[in-house]
Design a protein around this motif. Structure first.
Motif, PDB file in Angstrom:
ATOM      1  N   ALA A  75     -18.221  21.476  -3.113  1.00 24.67           N
ATOM      2  CA  ALA A  75     -16.761  21.436  -3.023  1.00 24.67           C
ATOM      3  C   ALA A  75     -16.210  22.715  -2.407  1.00 24.67           C
ATOM      4  O   ALA A  75     -15.302  22.666  -1.566  1.00 24.67           O
ATOM      5  CB  ALA A  75     -16.164  21.212  -4.407  1.00 24.67           C
ATOM      6  N   LEU A  76     -16.744  23.854  -2.803  1.00 26.89           N
ATOM      7  CA  LEU A  76     -16.300  25.122  -2.224  1.00 26.89           C
ATOM      8  C   LEU A  76     -16.604  25.173  -0.727  1.00 26.89           C
ATOM      9  O   LEU A  76     -15.766  25.627   0.073  1.00 26.89           O
ATOM     10  CB  LEU A  76     -16.991  26.284  -2.943  1.00 26.89           C
ATOM     11  N   ALA A  77     -17.775  24.700  -0.336  1.00 26.53           N
ATOM     12  CA  ALA A  77     -18.127  24.692   1.083  1.00 26.53           C
ATOM     13  C   ALA A  77     -17.214  23.762   1.873  1.00 26.53           C
ATOM     14  O   ALA A  77     -16.814  24.076   3.011  1.00 26.53           O
ATOM     15  CB  ALA A  77     -19.591  24.271   1.248  1.00 26.53           C
ATOM     16  N   ALA A  78     -16.854  22.619   1.300  1.00 30.44           N
ATOM     17  CA  ALA A  78     -15.971  21.686   1.986  1.00 30.44           C
ATOM     18  C   ALA A  78     -14.576  22.287   2.183  1.00 30.44           C
ATOM     19  O   ALA A  78     -13.967  22.141   3.251  1.00 30.44           O
ATOM     20  CB  ALA A  78     -15.887  20.375   1.201  1.00 30.44           C
ATOM     21  N   VAL A  79     -14.085  22.963   1.160  1.00 31.17           N
ATOM     22  CA  VAL A  79     -12.771  23.603   1.284  1.00 31.17           C
ATOM     23  C   VAL A  79     -12.799  24.695   2.353  1.00 31.17           C
ATOM     24  O   VAL A  79     -11.876  24.817   3.176  1.00 31.17           O
ATOM     25  CB  VAL A  79     -12.327  24.174  -0.075  1.00 31.17           C
ATOM     26  N   GLU A  80     -13.864  25.483   2.371  1.00 30.43           N
ATOM     27  CA  GLU A  80     -13.987  26.525   3.387  1.00 30.43           C
ATOM     28  C   GLU A  80     -14.043  25.923   4.789  1.00 30.43           C
ATOM     29  O   GLU A  80     -13.443  26.466   5.736  1.00 30.43           O
ATOM     30  CB  GLU A  80     -15.237  27.366   3.130  1.00 30.43           C
ATOM     31  N   GLU A  81     -14.741  24.794   4.937  1.00 28.50           N
ATOM     32  CA  GLU A  81     -14.863  24.158   6.248  1.00 28.50           C
ATOM     33  C   GLU A  81     -13.526  23.596   6.716  1.00 28.50           C
ATOM     34  O   GLU A  81     -13.131  23.758   7.881  1.00 28.50           O
ATOM     35  CB  GLU A  81     -15.923  23.052   6.171  1.00 28.50           C
ATOM     36  N   ILE A  82     -12.801  22.942   5.807  1.00 29.80           N
ATOM     37  CA  ILE A  82     -11.503  22.367   6.174  1.00 29.80           C
ATOM     38  C   ILE A  82     -10.510  23.468   6.545  1.00 29.80           C
ATOM     39  O   ILE A  82      -9.796  23.376   7.551  1.00 29.80           O
ATOM     40  CB  ILE A  82     -10.961  21.505   5.017  1.00 29.80           C
ATOM     41  N   ALA A  83     -10.466  24.515   5.733  1.00 27.87           N
ATOM     42  CA  ALA A  83      -9.523  25.606   6.008  1.00 27.87           C
ATOM     43  C   ALA A  83      -9.898  26.360   7.273  1.00 27.87           C
ATOM     44  O   ALA A  83      -9.018  26.788   8.034  1.00 27.87           O
ATOM     45  CB  ALA A  83      -9.477  26.561   4.823  1.00 27.87           C
ATOM     46  N   GLY A  84     -11.194  26.515   7.532  1.00 27.65           N
ATOM     47  CA  GLY A  84     -11.623  27.285   8.685  1.00 27.65           C
ATOM     48  C   GLY A  84     -11.222  26.674  10.004  1.00 27.65           C
ATOM     49  O   GLY A  84     -11.008  27.398  10.988  1.00 27.65           O
ATOM     50  N   ARG A  85     -11.116  25.330  10.070  1.00 25.85           N
ATOM     51  CA  ARG A  85     -10.742  24.684  11.325  1.00 25.85           C
ATOM     52  C   ARG A  85      -9.264  24.308  11.399  1.00 25.85           C
ATOM     53  O   ARG A  85      -8.857  23.584  12.301  1.00 25.85           O
ATOM     54  CB  ARG A  85     -11.612  23.452  11.533  1.00 25.85           C
ATOM     55  N   THR A  86      -8.490  24.768  10.437  1.00 26.15           N
ATOM     56  CA  THR A  86      -7.058  24.489  10.436  1.00 26.15           C
ATOM     57  C   THR A  86      -6.329  25.536  11.266  1.00 26.15           C
ATOM     58  O   THR A  86      -6.520  26.737  11.056  1.00 26.15           O
ATOM     59  CB  THR A  86      -6.501  24.486   8.999  1.00 26.15           C
ATOM     60  N   PRO A  87      -5.477  25.129  12.224  1.00 24.91           N
ATOM     61  CA  PRO A  87      -4.717  26.113  13.009  1.00 24.91           C
ATOM     62  C   PRO A  87      -3.791  26.936  12.109  1.00 24.91           C
ATOM     63  O   PRO A  87      -3.146  26.398  11.205  1.00 24.91           O
ATOM     64  CB  PRO A  87      -3.904  25.242  13.981  1.00 24.91           C
TER      65      PRO A  87
END
Length: 312
Positions: A75-87
């Motif tokens: 879950a932490l990795a998924a949140v980091e991935e989603i936030a990382g590609r957000t403009p």
């Protein structure tokens, strides 16, 4: 035979070292100390609130609520991935186990095993202040991919923070005004006591033709000296207290207690604005002390002029 004569200085109307004068110095010092603490506290609150607001405005947090069937690392990795590609997002990093344990240490003690406790985990997301992300879209995507994730953009905290800071500044200003009023009233009573103790001298000087401004100037100089001495003592003690607290906070920065104090009040460094405020306060207290005594003497002398025809 040549006689050497010493120049005889005129005796001041108000004795410079009487007991009442020393008591007034202590009183003014205490009041200035309290007023300086108020000035320093208002400065600390204002600067710390500004730092909080800047820090909060530059980052958001995502909290993941633990569940029995939840893989926390995934879950932490998924949140980091989603936030990382957000403009609009500059970086995203999970709060480590050591940092989480340190935050909980003041309440749950040292040596926590986070795997054995249902402790929420955090992801810190740094945002671009000039081009922030679409918070609603980010929140919706997080809810779709990680239902246990909750996005907090700190808007409510910023509003409460500003309201609290303004209320504390207003309260501090009110306390400062009350202290200055109490100082002025103390000087009024001290001036009247000094005039009562030297009543015969004052009346003789007044009736033989000494101008009221001359007599008032003697009292003004005396109480101005007392006011400045007391104000300098009280202001210096307050500055030393802030300096000692700053040293203690800096030397105990690794302790949880010091971290909590630093989070609330910063490093206790009041900065040049605080020192300037204390310096202006010292000058103002001295000015209030001198002018209050002058006006009190002039008023008392005007009453003597009004009563003298009746007595004759």
């Amino acid at each position: 035979m040549i006689e050497h004569r010493r120049a005889v200085r005129p005796t001041p109307i108000v004795p410079p070292g009487n007991v009442a004068g020393r008591a007034l110095v202590i009183t003014v010092a205490i009041m200035t100390f309290l007023a300086s603490l108020t000035v320093g506290a208002v400065t600390l609150v204002s600067e710390t609130a500004s730092e909080w607001q800047n820090d909060i405005a530059s980052e958001i947090t995502v909290q993941i609520i633990p569940r029995d069937d939840l893989d926390m690392d995934a879950a932490l990795a998924a949140v980091e991935e989603i936030a990382g590609r957000t403009p609009g997002v500059t970086s995203a990093a999970r709060l480590t186990d050591a940092a989480t344990s340190r935050l909980l240490e003041p309440w749950l003690g040292a040596g926590l095993e986070l795997g054995e406790l249902p402790v929420p985990r955090l992801v810190i997301i740094a945002i671009d202040g000039e081009a922030p992300p679409d918070f609603d879209a980010l929140r919706q995507e997080l809810e779709d991919k990680v239902p246990q994730a909750e996005l907090d953009d700190h808007r409510a905290w910023v509003s409460r923070l500003v309201s609290m800071a303004n209320a504390m500044i207003l309260t501090g200003t009110g306390v400062l005004v009350l202290v200055l009023v109490a100082t002025a009233l103390t000087v009024v009573f001290a001036t009247r006591g000094a005039m009562a103790g030297n009543k015969q001298i004052v009346e003789v000087l007044h009736f033989v033709g000494a101008r009221s401004e001359f007599i008032a100037e003697q009292f003004q100089r005396h109480f101005l000296r007392i006011g400045l001495l007391g104000a300098l003592s009280g202001g210096a003690c307050a500055v030393c207290l802030f300096w000692i607290m700053g040293l203690w906070t800096a030397s105990n920065r690794a302790r949880p207690e010091a971290d909590q104090i630093s989070a609330l009040f910063g490093s206790f460094a009041i900065g040049w604005t605080g020192y300037l405020g204390v310096a202006l306060l010292i000058a103002f207290v001295g000015l209030v002390t001198g002018l209050t005594s002058r006006f009190t003497v002039l008023k008392q002398l005007s009453l003597i002029d009004m009563l003298s025809p009746v007595e004759t």
